[in-house]
Design a protein around this motif. Structure first.
Motif, PDB file in Angstrom:
ATOM      1  N   HIS A 121      -6.514  14.012   3.117  1.00 45.85           N
ATOM      2  CA  HIS A 121      -6.731  12.564   3.271  1.00 45.85           C
ATOM      3  C   HIS A 121      -6.536  12.184   4.740  1.00 45.85           C
TER       4      HIS A 121
ATOM      5  N   ASP B  32       1.588  13.192  -2.914  1.00 47.49           N
ATOM      6  CA  ASP B  32       0.666  12.056  -2.932  1.00 47.49           C
ATOM      7  C   ASP B  32      -0.077  12.128  -4.261  1.00 47.49           C
TER       8      ASP B  32
ATOM      9  N   SER C 135      -4.288   0.634  -5.814  1.00 49.47           N
ATOM     10  CA  SER C 135      -5.623   0.889  -5.247  1.00 49.47           C
ATOM     11  C   SER C 135      -6.390   1.906  -6.066  1.00 49.47           C
ATOM     12  N   LYS C 136      -5.668   2.770  -6.771  1.00 47.86           N
ATOM     13  CA  LYS C 136      -6.335   3.871  -7.463  1.00 47.86           C
ATOM     14  C   LYS C 136      -6.191   3.673  -8.968  1.00 47.86           C
TER      15      LYS C 136
ATOM     16  N   TYR D  76       3.430  18.350   2.436  1.00 43.41           N
ATOM     17  CA  TYR D  76       2.641  17.260   1.851  1.00 43.41           C
ATOM     18  C   TYR D  76       1.546  17.843   0.969  1.00 43.41           C
TER      19      TYR D  76
ATOM     20  N   GLY E 169       0.839  -1.204   0.000  1.00 44.07           N
ATOM     21  CA  GLY E 169       0.000   0.000   0.000  1.00 44.07           C
ATOM     22  C   GLY E 169       0.870   1.249   0.000  1.00 44.07           C
TER      23      GLY E 169
ATOM     24  N   ARG F 138      -3.421  -4.343  -1.786  1.00 46.56           N
ATOM     25  CA  ARG F 138      -2.509  -3.616  -0.895  1.00 46.56           C
ATOM     26  C   ARG F 138      -1.105  -3.490  -1.482  1.00 46.56           C
TER      27      ARG F 138
HETATM   28  C1  LIG Z   1      -4.587  10.563  -1.209  1.00 46.84           C
HETATM   29  C2  LIG Z   1      -4.432   9.124  -0.863  1.00 46.84           C
HETATM   30  N1  LIG Z   1      -3.216   8.644  -0.589  1.00 46.84           N
HETATM   31  C3  LIG Z   1      -3.023   7.349  -0.271  1.00 46.84           C
HETATM   32  C4  LIG Z   1      -4.071   6.465  -0.202  1.00 46.84           C
HETATM   33  C5  LIG Z   1      -3.788   5.044   0.214  1.00 46.84           C
HETATM   34  O1  LIG Z   1      -3.653   4.158  -0.815  1.00 46.84           O
HETATM   35  P1  LIG Z   1      -3.134   2.656  -0.565  1.00 46.84           P
HETATM   36  O2  LIG Z   1      -4.335   1.781  -0.694  1.00 46.84           O
HETATM   37  O3  LIG Z   1      -2.124   2.415  -1.626  1.00 46.84           O
HETATM   38  O4  LIG Z   1      -2.496   2.563   0.805  1.00 46.84           O
HETATM   39  C6  LIG Z   1      -5.353   6.912  -0.449  1.00 46.84           C
HETATM   40  C7  LIG Z   1      -6.480   5.993  -0.329  1.00 46.84           C
HETATM   41  O5  LIG Z   1      -7.616   6.334  -0.376  1.00 46.84           O
HETATM   42  C8  LIG Z   1      -5.535   8.271  -0.786  1.00 46.84           C
HETATM   43  O6  LIG Z   1      -6.760   8.754  -1.027  1.00 46.84           O
END
Ligand SMILES: Cc1ncc(COP(=O)(O)O)c(C=O)c1O
Ligand SMILES: Cc1ncc(COP(=O)(O)O)c(C=O)c1O
Lengths: 456, 456
Positions: B149, B232, B273-274, B198, B119, B283
């Motif tokens: 976030h 991010d 994840s995205k 960030y 993740g 993950r």
């Molecule tokens: C801005 C942002 N960063 C990180 C993540 C986490 O992603 P991961 O599933 O890779 O831990 C998310 C998940 O919603 C997110 O919205």
């Protein structure tokens, strides 16, 4: 040193004799790496969950489909692609807790005390974070066995804890002796503040299995000294010694009874990486916590809350704790694959390793009772030790490097796990197909004879 | 509060009117949860890797089989059940670095600067561990956007850092303004020692996409103030604003040129994840590090070294950065599924959300340009605010709870992400099938009208 040995393997360092066709890497506790086939029931359920269209045909057994369907039903939106609760999928936590209760002859187990994590090592590191105060003076101490699983040593050091070694007695089959634990604890005086006691049972790198009596002694010791027990029980399904039986720390604690059974703090670890499935690549394990203070549980809950864990690994855990049963359509095949390795095939490996290694006067291997490794002692001649020192290497590292270069077999040296001063060991995974093990032993024997001659 | 809202949903708190058949949960950024179908190419490759027997028949396209075969070849022992190097499988790191280079118009990218992790959040937490000295006095500060976030806020707090908020200007489409960054930095004086900045781009919870100019301003600011940039960029593939374009911080930095391009320290995050695949359950994400001091890289390497990451997630990353291409047998189907959501279906959701939400006088939604969420502002009547306070709830939490109870739709309140004092927001995932989105908007509209009437 791993990197060095492997790099050399990959880069083909000059001087390599290359009498072998390919490198056999048994330096990890990773059965698939060494050619063991995955359990098809596990893989079929996972594939069906990933790609449910597979369930349309008649390729998969009905119990595979039922299992996949049931597990998909526990996933948000019916997809293994969704996030889940950070402790794990509730129904799978429930399966695990029922497994633990069966394993422990009915000792109660509550799902809310279980946390699934991306690998058991991650869970251990998280629990250590709670126990270790990295800025404390004196520093926090954790008692660890020698020899010890190397990643745990790295985790401890990274967190700023002091690893306080207690030596297992090799000559007695790597027994854990109470006087030695006491000596270790005394040795910490003035150095650090010991808060926890870490055990690996069945062992890694050494292949012992602790007796119920030994476990109960350890628990009493921990109770008296107010130590948190960290029981690394990832090899609980890998017991093959004829007289050996896996007894969990949790069960032994319950059998001691009150007040200890209600007060000694315990964390026990297990993982899909080990056991029969050996699915290391899924990166999913769990920890069960016993008798923890609610405030501490809350803190642990926070630590586990910044990540949820892989869904497919959780599905594998469900299969691990609920394998096919007699009468299930997949049972005959499951049994066949399972039996091919355990006990039949693995038992044969164990016998052959003990036989071959102990046939050399300058090798000695304690009886292998459980776990994934052999960890024989090798008595290196003074000339070899000298040569190693000239090369700036530990003697057993030197031995392993030469073994790699000349025989194409990758072991890891005892140096990485800790060993009594002046003793040398090699570690290798015994979870391989039997013909691979024969090839390993053939190469090792030929190399060893040559090596000993060279340095005699 | 998540737990509360969800618990209520599950337990069916009394007073619920239950005019809906089932709860629609769009409180996560988790498309599969909301009913979006996984990409079949991804799932087929994963299933084939798990259960290679699937490749025997003619069910799978030849490019699926080729991809699976190639990726299995990168796994030790040809099994996804093996451990791999802790940074990730070298060939997949290579694929990712080539993808980044293509994305950034040729700006060089080196695989040794990339770490795959369980993740992207885990990677971010690890990098924060290196930046944050939890015992320092004054404490370590990290500038974070408001709204932000929520998991990042938890990570920061758990590590003992101070989150220094800079407010995005909602009225200007959540623009990041330099004066505000300066104000935030000044506000840290005497409170903490800010070391990092960030940003989330495209945004979460707000759906903005930063312009190249804005990014370059931020980089210059970071350079001047000696701040480490944490970018991010997990929504880099989710851009749908007509005028919007994703520009990576890395590319913008390279375009500024030396000396900044050789000195500003940057970490950029992405994840399986995205993007289009939305495989949260695997993950697996990664971080790319730019311009880091070798000593720091070594420390980071240690942190990433106590765990390797899920193999199946890595395989999904390979597909994410190398999707089927025109001419590949799977391309037509891939394109169909992909286009169903992006741009066609998602663009329709975006248009409908803006339309419906902005049709209410007491709602206001900035243009949605990217990311997975809508984050409209809701102007709550004083009586509703009063009632919430009586119930010990934040006003927007109160609104979301009522929405859940009365309409069976699960949103999350702005409170969880931070918002300007006295403003209230709701967040929901817009990555849903179009009919689901219609149903959500229908339920929301009916509820909202009723709610406003009740408290007018
Ligand atoms: C801005 C942002 N960063 C990180 C993540 C986490 O992603 P991961 O599933 O890779 O831990 C998310 C998940 O919603 C997110 O919205
Ligand atoms: C004793 C012991 N504990 C823990 C682990 C780690 O297992 P996991 O893959 O679940 O992190 C291993 C792996 O070899 C091990 O030998």
């Amino acid at each position: 040193m791993f990197a060095t040995v492997e790099e050399r393997a990959v880069r083909g360092v000059t001087g390599v004799r290359k009498s072998y066709r390919e490198v056999i890497d048994v330096s990890w506790g990773d059965p698939h790496r060494a050619g063991v086939k995955p359990l098809s029931f596990v893989r079929q359920v996972l594939a069906a969950c990933l790609y449910p269209e597979l369930m349309d045909g008649d390729k998969l057994m009905v119990d595979v489909k039922q299992r996949a369907q049931r597990l998909l039903g526990t996933c948000a939106g019916g997809s293994v692609g969704s996030y889940c609760a950070t402790a794990g999928i509730p129904q799978i936590l429930q399966s695990i807790s029922q497994y633990i209760m069966r394993r422990d002859g009915g000792v109660p187990c509550h799902p809310e005390n279980i946390y699934i994590s991306p690998g058991s090592q991650w869970a251990l590191t998280n629990i250590l974070k709670v126990l270790v105060n990295s800025e404390a003076s004196p520093r926090t101490g954790v008692l660890i066995p020698v020899p010890c699983h190397s990643t745990t040593i790295i985790s401890l050091t990274t967190l700023g804890a002091v690893a306080v070694p207690y030596y297992l007695r090799e000559e007695r089959g790597w027994a854990l002796e109470m006087e030695e634990l006491q000596r270790a604890l005394d040795s910490a005086k003035g150095v650090c503040n010991p808060v926890a006691l870490y055990m690996i049972n069945p062992g890694n790198p050494a292949g012992y299995v602790q007796s119920r009596k030994s476990i109960q002694e350890v628990i009493r010791f921990a109770a008296e000294k107010k130590l948190f027990l960290l029981a690394d029980e990832v090899y609980q399904d890998c017991v093959y010694g004829k007289e050996s039986e896996f007894v969990s720390y949790k069960r032994a604690l319950a059998e001691i009874g009150a007040p200890l059974s209600d007060s000694v703090e315990l964390a026990s670890f297990h993982t899909a990486s080990k056991g029969l499935m050996g699915e290391c690549g899924l990166r999913t394990g769990y920890v069960e916590l016993v008798n923890l203070d609610p405030a501490v549980m809350k803190h642990i809950n926070n630590l586990f809350s910044t990540n949820s864990c892989p869904i497919l690994g959780q599905i594998a855990l469900d299969v691990m704790v609920n394998p096919p049963q007699p009468g299930d359509p997949s049972y005959p095949l499951y049994l066949k694959v399972r039996h091919f390795y355990l006990p039949a095939s693995l038992a044969q490996n164990v016998r052959r390793v003990e036989e071959v290694i102990n046939s050399f006067p300058d090798f000695s291997c304690q009886p292998l009772e459980g776990g994934a490794f052999a960890f024989p002692r090798v008595f290196l001649p003074p000339k070899a030790i000298e040569r190693a020192k000239e090369a700036g290497l530990q003697p057993d590292t030197f031995y392993c490097l030469r073994l790699l270069e000349e025989a194409g077999v990758l072991f890891s040296p005892g140096t990485e796990y800790g060993q009594k001063e002046g003793t040398y060991h090699i570690r290798f995974c015994i979870m391989t197909p039997t013909d691979t093990m024969e090839e390993i032993l053939r190469r090792l024997s030929a190399f060893h004879e040559q090596f000993m001659k060279e340095f005699s």
